[in-house]
Motif scaffolding. Structure first.
Motif, PDB file in Angstrom:
ATOM      1  N   PHE A 268       0.838  -1.196   0.000  1.00 58.62           N
ATOM      2  CA  PHE A 268       0.000   0.000   0.000  1.00 58.62           C
ATOM      3  C   PHE A 268       0.871   1.243   0.000  1.00 58.62           C
ATOM      4  N   SER A 269       0.317   2.327  -0.490  1.00 61.44           N
ATOM      5  CA  SER A 269       0.973   3.637  -0.439  1.00 61.44           C
ATOM      6  C   SER A 269      -0.110   4.699  -0.473  1.00 61.44           C
ATOM      7  N   GLY A 270       0.133   5.818   0.217  1.00 65.64           N
ATOM      8  CA  GLY A 270      -0.857   6.883   0.238  1.00 65.64           C
ATOM      9  C   GLY A 270      -0.556   7.884   1.316  1.00 65.64           C
ATOM     10  N   ARG A 271      -1.625   8.553   1.797  1.00 63.99           N
ATOM     11  CA  ARG A 271      -1.457   9.598   2.798  1.00 63.99           C
ATOM     12  C   ARG A 271      -2.418   9.372   3.958  1.00 63.99           C
ATOM     13  N   LEU A 272      -1.914   9.624   5.159  1.00 58.47           N
ATOM     14  CA  LEU A 272      -2.729   9.661   6.361  1.00 58.47           C
ATOM     15  C   LEU A 272      -3.019  11.114   6.694  1.00 58.47           C
ATOM     16  N   SER A 273      -4.275  11.418   7.014  1.00 52.12           N
ATOM     17  CA  SER A 273      -4.642  12.793   7.336  1.00 52.12           C
ATOM     18  C   SER A 273      -5.733  12.794   8.407  1.00 52.12           C
ATOM     19  N   ARG A 274      -6.266  13.962   8.670  1.00 50.81           N
ATOM     20  CA  ARG A 274      -7.295  14.224   9.671  1.00 50.81           C
ATOM     21  C   ARG A 274      -6.653  14.304  11.053  1.00 50.81           C
TER      22      ARG A 274
ATOM     23  N   VAL B 166      -5.919   7.577   2.442  1.00 45.11           N
ATOM     24  CA  VAL B 166      -6.330   7.641   1.040  1.00 45.11           C
ATOM     25  C   VAL B 166      -5.131   7.219   0.202  1.00 45.11           C
ATOM     26  N   GLY B 167      -5.293   6.155  -0.577  1.00 49.64           N
ATOM     27  CA  GLY B 167      -4.164   5.692  -1.357  1.00 49.64           C
ATOM     28  C   GLY B 167      -4.494   4.496  -2.217  1.00 49.64           C
TER      29      GLY B 167
END
Length: 295
Positions: A136-142, A150-151
């Motif tokens: 997996f790859s993406g971004r952690l936010s909030r 989201v990724g």
């Protein structure tokens, strides 16, 4: 990490510190490492420091599973900047870089990783019936306690309750009570299904298991031979298949319906013609309210 002579050594029970700062749903057995810096006054804003920390047996909420983590970074103006975050469980790994606001707990981080064994290493939640691994790859936010990922994910092969897929890949959004995708691609043999929809849990407990309720749509194109190994049939049907289905329910008790077409239906080497059907299903029960077979 090995502390330097200028560092303040740390060896604490993390649960006590996390509770003191209001992180009531994150528990760890302990933290070791060092902090080097200065600051005085109230709150995080005056603090400036370099940190190298290792935490063991981190548990999130009521989740049963734990991970270990190593963090190298700095604190300045109330923001923790992670130059390198490594999270591990068994042979599975996550690496990340980004920022955490220590006052608001807002989070922004780029992450990549690999889950070696979905059935054993998926964290912080547990989903029964998964076998295989994924990257997996993406971004952690909030925020730290209510994160959003989201990724992209990719797994090959992956089994879901005994149903094997050669490939599962696509964009995903994952949060505590929800997982969703605009177009998740499932490949089995020469057949590809494209799924859009989401799964939700009514209440976060750290365990998804059979409480995950699904709703969405699947568009499928491929071969009947690939499907019959998933849905046993007394007839050795072969030929191309096109289908469009909607579904809802749990992974073990799905219901829904849609359209199903086979333009060149065959039983073994015998050609039967073309088939068009409307169908509904609930669990293992299949109903065909409308069927047209043209020789």
């Amino acid at each position: 990490p090995q502390p330097d002579t200028d560092c303040v050594n740390i060896d604490i029970r993390a649960e006590e510190v996390l509770r003191a700062f209001g992180y009531l749903t994150v528990v760890a057995a302990g933290v070791t490492g060092c902090v080097e810096g200065s600051g005085q006054g109230r709150g995080w804003a005056p603090v400036s420091a370099r940190v190298r920390l290792a935490a063991r047996e981190i548990r999130f909420g009521a989740g049963e599973r734990t991970v270990d983590a190593v963090l190298s970074g700095s604190v300045a103006r109330g923001v923790l900047t992670a130059d390198q975050l490594l999270v591990s469980r068994g042979k599975s790994r996550l690496s990340g870089k980004g920022n955490l606001n220590l006052t608001t707990r807002s989070l922004e981080m780029a992450v990549t990783g690999k889950v070696e064994h979905l059935g054993e290493d998926l964290w912080p939640f547990t989903v029964d019936g998964l076998v295989g691994g994924l990257t997996f790859s993406g971004r952690l936010s909030r925020t730290l306690l209510d994160p959003l990922f989201v990724g992209q994910i990719r797994g090959e092969p992956v089994s879901v309750h005994g149903r094997r897929f050669d490939l599962i890949e696509g964009p995903v959004e994952i949060e505590r009570r929800r997982i969703a995708s605009r177009e998740l691609r499932l490949v089995r043999g020469k057949t590809t299904a494209r799924l859009s929809g989401e799964g939700r849990v009514a209440e976060w407990t750290g365990l998804w298991r059979d409480t995950l309720r699904l709703s969405g749509r699947a568009d499928l194109r491929g071969r009947a031979e690939d499907l019959l190994t998933l849905i046993p049939s007394p007839w050795p049907l072969t030929g191309p298949v096109v289908a469009s289905l909607s579904f809802r329910g749990t992974s073990q008790e799905l219901s829904g319906g849609g359209q199903f077409e086979m333009p060149d239906l065959r039983k073994g080497s015998e050609r039967w013609g073309s088939l068009k059907a409307a169908l509904t299903f609930k669990g293992k029960n299949l109903t065909v309210p409308h069927l047209v077979l043209m020789a």
